[in-house]
Enzyme design. Structure first.
Site, PDB file in Angstrom:
ATOM      1  N   LYS A  54       0.844  -1.208   0.000  1.00 40.25           N
ATOM      2  CA  LYS A  54       0.000   0.000   0.000  1.00 40.25           C
ATOM      3  C   LYS A  54       0.873   1.250   0.000  1.00 40.25           C
ATOM      4  CE  LYS A  54      -3.890  -2.251   2.184  1.00 40.25           C
ATOM      5  NZ  LYS A  54      -4.509  -2.734   3.419  1.00 40.25           N
ATOM      6  N   GLN A  98      -4.807  -1.427   9.624  1.00 37.65           N
ATOM      7  CA  GLN A  98      -4.768  -2.764   9.028  1.00 37.65           C
ATOM      8  C   GLN A  98      -5.409  -3.778   9.981  1.00 37.65           C
ATOM      9  OE1 GLN A  98      -3.455  -3.478   5.853  1.00 37.65           O
ATOM     10  NE2 GLN A  98      -4.316  -5.502   6.202  1.00 37.65           N
ATOM     11  N   ASP A 121     -11.357   2.998   4.326  1.00 40.53           N
ATOM     12  CA  ASP A 121     -11.810   1.606   4.271  1.00 40.53           C
ATOM     13  C   ASP A 121     -13.338   1.519   4.277  1.00 40.53           C
ATOM     14  OD1 ASP A 121     -10.133  -0.511   3.899  1.00 40.53           O
ATOM     15  OD2 ASP A 121      -9.635  -0.800   6.013  1.00 40.53           O
TER      16      ASP A 121
END
Ligand code: NDP
Length: 298
Positions: A54, A98, A121
Site C-alpha cells: 500500500k 490494518q 476503508d
C-alpha cells in the site's frame, strides 16, 4: 463456450494511472500532496506485505504515505491516541488501520474512532450508514473495485439479478448495497441459505465472497452470467512444492465454460483493492481540502 476473462490487473493499472494524474492536479490546487496513513499493529506477515505494498503504491501515485508500525503489545489507549492524532493532522486525508488487530484490542472501537471524512476503508458506522442512505461517502475498497469491474464489463446493471454470496461487513453487505444502488435485484446468500446452487443459478451477476476454495461449481452458473470471484484461498502445497496454489471461491475451470465473463484468481478482484484504496484517499483529499472533483471522475 469460454468466458471472457475480466482482467483486474490491467484495470487496476489504468485506474492507478488516472489516480496519479488527478493526484498531481490536486497537489497543484491544494499546495500539498494527498496523504494516506496506514497503521499496522504487530508482525502478522500477510499484513506486513499488504502495508508495504500500500505504501509503495501510494508513493508511486504521487501521494504522501505515512506508515505507523506499532508493536503487538500496543494498548488500546495508545492506538486510539494515534488515530486521534491522525484525525487532527491536516496532511492526512485517509486513515487505514490494518485488520485484524491483535486479540487484546477492541477493533470496533478503533474503527469507530476514525473520522468518517478519512475513513478510506469505509468501515465506520457513519460510512456504512451513508452507503445505505445513498449519500456521498467512502465505500469499502473490495466491493467498490468489484463494481467497477462489473460496470466496465456490462455497462448498465439495471434490472439484472445479482446474487452476492457472503454477508460480511467488509465485502458482502456493501457489495449488495452497491448493486442495489445500480438497480439490480439483489439476493444476499450466506451459510444458512437453502439450496444455494439454485439461488445462484438465477443470477445474471454472481459475486462470491465466502472464503471457501472453489465452492461455486460450474453447474451453479447461469449460461452467460458474469462472475466476480472475491475469494482468495491458498490450497495445501502439492508434493514437493513450498506453497499451495491460490484459488478463488469459484471453480474457475468449470465456471469459465458456462459464464459470459469471469474474474481470475489471482489477477481479478485482488489488484483492484489497493487501487480503490488510493482512489478513496484521493477522493477524501479533494473533499477535505475543498478542491472540486467531478462526480465519477475517479
Ligand atoms: P468472512 O469470513 O467475513 O465472510 C464469509 C461469508 O461467507 C459469511 O457471510 C458466511 O456466512 C459466508 N459463508 C461461509 N460459508 C458459506 C457456505 N458454505 N455457503 C454460503 N455462504 C457461506 O469473509 P470476507 O467477506 O472477509 O472475505 C470473503 C473472501 O474474500 C475470503 O476468501 C477473503 O480472503 C476474500 N477477500 C478478498 C479481498 C480481495 O482483495 N480480493 C478482500 C477481502 C476479502 P455467515 O455470515 O452465515 O457465516
Amino acid at each position: 463456450m469460454s468466458a471472457a476473462v475480466i482482467d483486474g490487473k490491467a484495470f487496476a493499472a489504468t485506474l492507478r494511472a488516472r489516480i496519479a494524474d488527478f493526484a498531481a492536479t490536486f497537489e497543484q490546487s491544494a499546495g500539498r500532496k494527498a496523504g494516506l496513513a496506514v497503521v499496522l499493529v504487530g508482525e502478522d506477515p500477510a499484513s506486513q506485505v499488504y502495508v508495504a505494498s500500500k505504501a509503495k503504491q501510494t508513493v508511486e501515485c504521487g501521494m504522501a504515505s505515512f506508515e505507523h508500525r506499532l508493536p503487538a503489545e500496543t494498548g488500546q489507549a495508545e492506538l486510539i491516541a494515534l488515530v486521534d492524532q491522525l484525525n487532527a493532522d491536516p496532511a492526512v486525508d485517509g486513515i487505514l488501520v490494518q485488520l485484524p488487530l491483535p486479540a487484546h484490542l477492541d477493533e470496533q472501537a478503533v474503527v469507530e474512532r476514525i473520522s468518517p471524512d478519512k475513513d478510506v476503508d469505509g468501515l465506520t458506522p457513519i460510512s456504512t450508514g451513508r452507503l445505505a442512505l445513498g449519500l456521498p461517502g467512502l465505500v469499502p475498497c473490495t466491493p467498490l473495485g468489484s463494481l467497477m469491474l462489473l460496470k466496465d464489463q456490462l455497462g448498465s446493471l439495471s434490472g439484472l439479478n445479482a446474487v452476492v454470496i457472503g454477508r460480511s461487513i467488509l465485502v458482502g453487505k456493501p457489495m449488495a448495497q452497491l448493486l442495489l444502488a445500480e438497480s439490480c435485484t439483489v439476493t444476499i446468500a450466506h451459510s444458512r441459505t437453502k439450496d444455494l446452487a439454485d439461488v445462484v443459478r438465477r443470477a445474471d451477476i454472481v459475486v462470491a465472497a465466502v472464503g471457501r476454495p472453489e465452492m461455486v461449481k460450474g453447474d451453479w452458473i447461469k449460461p452467460g452470467a458474469t462472475v466476480i470471484d472475491v475469494g482468495i484461498n491458498r490450497l495445501p502445497p502439492a508434493e514437493g512444492a513450498a506453497k499451495g496454489r491460490l484459488v478463488g471461491d469459484v471453480d474457475y475451470a468449470e465456471a469459465a465454460q458456462v459464464a459470459g465473463a469471469i474474474t481470475p484468481v489471482p489477477g481479478g478482484v485482488g489488484p483492484m483493492t489497493i487501487a480503490v484504496l488510493l482512489r478513496n484517499a484521493l477522493v477524501a483529499a479533494h473533499r477535505n481540502a475543498g478542491v472540486a472533483l467531478a462526480e465519477g471522475a475517479l
